[in-house]
Design a protein around this motif. Sequence first.
Motif, PDB file in Angstrom:
ATOM      1  N   ALA A 186       0.840  -1.204   0.000  1.00 44.88           N
ATOM      2  CA  ALA A 186       0.000   0.000   0.000  1.00 44.88           C
ATOM      3  C   ALA A 186       0.876   1.256   0.000  1.00 44.88           C
ATOM      4  N   PHE A 187       1.945   1.238   0.772  1.00 46.95           N
ATOM      5  CA  PHE A 187       2.873   2.367   0.839  1.00 46.95           C
ATOM      6  C   PHE A 187       3.498   2.620  -0.532  1.00 46.95           C
ATOM      7  N   VAL A 188       3.957   1.566  -1.178  1.00 49.89           N
ATOM      8  CA  VAL A 188       4.592   1.717  -2.492  1.00 49.89           C
ATOM      9  C   VAL A 188       3.572   2.194  -3.526  1.00 49.89           C
ATOM     10  N   ARG A 189       2.351   1.646  -3.497  1.00 47.32           N
ATOM     11  CA  ARG A 189       1.311   2.103  -4.430  1.00 47.32           C
ATOM     12  C   ARG A 189       1.052   3.601  -4.243  1.00 47.32           C
ATOM     13  N   ALA A 190       1.020   4.052  -2.995  1.00 45.63           N
ATOM     14  CA  ALA A 190       0.703   5.453  -2.696  1.00 45.63           C
ATOM     15  C   ALA A 190       1.813   6.412  -3.118  1.00 45.63           C
ATOM     16  N   HIS A 191       3.068   5.948  -3.133  1.00 40.97           N
ATOM     17  CA  HIS A 191       4.193   6.867  -3.354  1.00 40.97           C
ATOM     18  C   HIS A 191       5.015   6.608  -4.612  1.00 40.97           C
ATOM     19  N   GLY A 245      18.370 -23.146  12.926  1.00 39.18           N
ATOM     20  CA  GLY A 245      19.055 -22.961  11.644  1.00 39.18           C
ATOM     21  C   GLY A 245      18.662 -21.630  11.043  1.00 39.18           C
ATOM     22  N   PHE A 246      18.074 -21.650   9.847  1.00 35.98           N
ATOM     23  CA  PHE A 246      17.656 -20.427   9.161  1.00 35.98           C
ATOM     24  C   PHE A 246      16.190 -20.527   8.764  1.00 35.98           C
ATOM     25  N   ARG A 247      15.543 -19.358   8.692  1.00 36.30           N
ATOM     26  CA  ARG A 247      14.157 -19.283   8.241  1.00 36.30           C
ATOM     27  C   ARG A 247      14.091 -18.250   7.122  1.00 36.30           C
ATOM     28  N   ILE A 248      13.392 -18.588   6.050  1.00 39.75           N
ATOM     29  CA  ILE A 248      13.204 -17.658   4.939  1.00 39.75           C
ATOM     30  C   ILE A 248      11.716 -17.342   4.846  1.00 39.75           C
ATOM     31  N   THR A 249      11.394 -16.060   5.013  1.00 45.82           N
ATOM     32  CA  THR A 249      10.007 -15.610   4.876  1.00 45.82           C
ATOM     33  C   THR A 249       9.957 -14.641   3.696  1.00 45.82           C
ATOM     34  N   ALA A 250      10.123 -15.197   2.517  1.00 44.64           N
ATOM     35  CA  ALA A 250      10.173 -14.397   1.293  1.00 44.64           C
ATOM     36  C   ALA A 250       8.781 -13.998   0.833  1.00 44.64           C
ATOM     37  N   PHE A 251       8.734 -12.951   0.007  1.00 43.57           N
ATOM     38  CA  PHE A 251       7.483 -12.573  -0.627  1.00 43.57           C
ATOM     39  C   PHE A 251       7.023 -13.708  -1.532  1.00 43.57           C
ATOM     40  N   PRO A 252       5.733 -14.018  -1.525  1.00 51.06           N
ATOM     41  CA  PRO A 252       5.222 -14.925  -2.563  1.00 51.06           C
ATOM     42  C   PRO A 252       5.374 -14.234  -3.930  1.00 51.06           C
ATOM     43  N   GLN A 253       5.356 -15.015  -4.974  1.00 48.44           N
ATOM     44  CA  GLN A 253       5.598 -14.489  -6.313  1.00 48.44           C
ATOM     45  C   GLN A 253       4.678 -13.321  -6.656  1.00 48.44           C
ATOM     46  N   ASP A 254       3.380 -13.441  -6.363  1.00 45.82           N
ATOM     47  CA  ASP A 254       2.464 -12.372  -6.733  1.00 45.82           C
ATOM     48  C   ASP A 254       2.783 -11.068  -6.015  1.00 45.82           C
ATOM     49  N   ARG A 255       3.256 -11.153  -4.762  1.00 45.77           N
ATOM     50  CA  ARG A 255       3.565  -9.927  -4.011  1.00 45.77           C
ATOM     51  C   ARG A 255       4.854  -9.260  -4.483  1.00 45.77           C
ATOM     52  N   ILE A 256       5.886 -10.041  -4.802  1.00 47.60           N
ATOM     53  CA  ILE A 256       7.122  -9.417  -5.285  1.00 47.60           C
ATOM     54  C   ILE A 256       6.883  -8.823  -6.670  1.00 47.60           C
ATOM     55  N   VAL A 257       6.050  -9.466  -7.478  1.00 45.43           N
ATOM     56  CA  VAL A 257       5.725  -8.917  -8.802  1.00 45.43           C
ATOM     57  C   VAL A 257       4.933  -7.624  -8.633  1.00 45.43           C
ATOM     58  N   GLU A 258       3.997  -7.591  -7.686  1.00 45.68           N
ATOM     59  CA  GLU A 258       3.235  -6.363  -7.431  1.00 45.68           C
ATOM     60  C   GLU A 258       4.141  -5.261  -6.888  1.00 45.68           C
ATOM     61  N   LEU A 259       5.071  -5.617  -6.022  1.00 45.62           N
ATOM     62  CA  LEU A 259       6.011  -4.628  -5.486  1.00 45.62           C
ATOM     63  C   LEU A 259       6.834  -4.021  -6.624  1.00 45.62           C
ATOM     64  N   ALA A 260       7.255  -4.846  -7.569  1.00 50.17           N
ATOM     65  CA  ALA A 260       7.948  -4.420  -8.787  1.00 50.17           C
ATOM     66  C   ALA A 260       9.095  -3.444  -8.529  1.00 50.17           C
TER      67      ALA A 260
END
Length: 192
Positions: free
Chosen positions: A77-82, A101-116
């Motif tokens: 929402a922040f990125v869309r607004a600005h 160990g390690f944990r990866i909480t990456a953006f799902p594909q649709d969200r990283i594509v929307e973030l662009a």
Amino acid sequence: MAKVIYLTGAPASGKSSTTRLLAERVPDLLVWEYGARLTEHVRTRSAAVNDQTDLRSRSAEVVTPDDVVEVDRGLLAFVRAHRGERSILIDSHPVTKEAYGFRITAFPQDRIVELAPDEIWVLHADPLETRRRIGVDAGGRPMVSVEDARRHADLQAAVAATYGVLVGCPVHVFDAAVPRDDLVARLAGRLS
């Protein structure tokens, strides 16, 4: 031209201090510091987290997948607004060191594509330097072995490279061992 930049790197790679100096050098830069936003969000639902240092030390114990989804929504929402008004720098690291160990909480594909993001920047620090920085100021980060510091940096870069492939944007890996002023000048130059 205003850009959306996704900045990442393993803990102690210098993201926070570099971001702070870059914001001083580029005063109209909008900064979204994911860890601070996640801390605020978790604190609204639980008094168990005092600050970002506390969140770092107890990450998987207190941060749920739903928390990440909510903060992701706020970021989008922040990125869309600005977008297009001013450059936006998103300071984030989806790979965390946990007790197991390690944990990866990456953006799902649709969200990283929307973030662009227009570009992805990765700060990379030598594992020995990472250990030295954590020793000087842990800030809730656990001390790690040289191998775990290397693995953490590699996993973080792998996530960034995956994002770049999904979005079709360049990924730049910057050596965080260069003098900080030189690094900040280089990054500021990429924003113009």
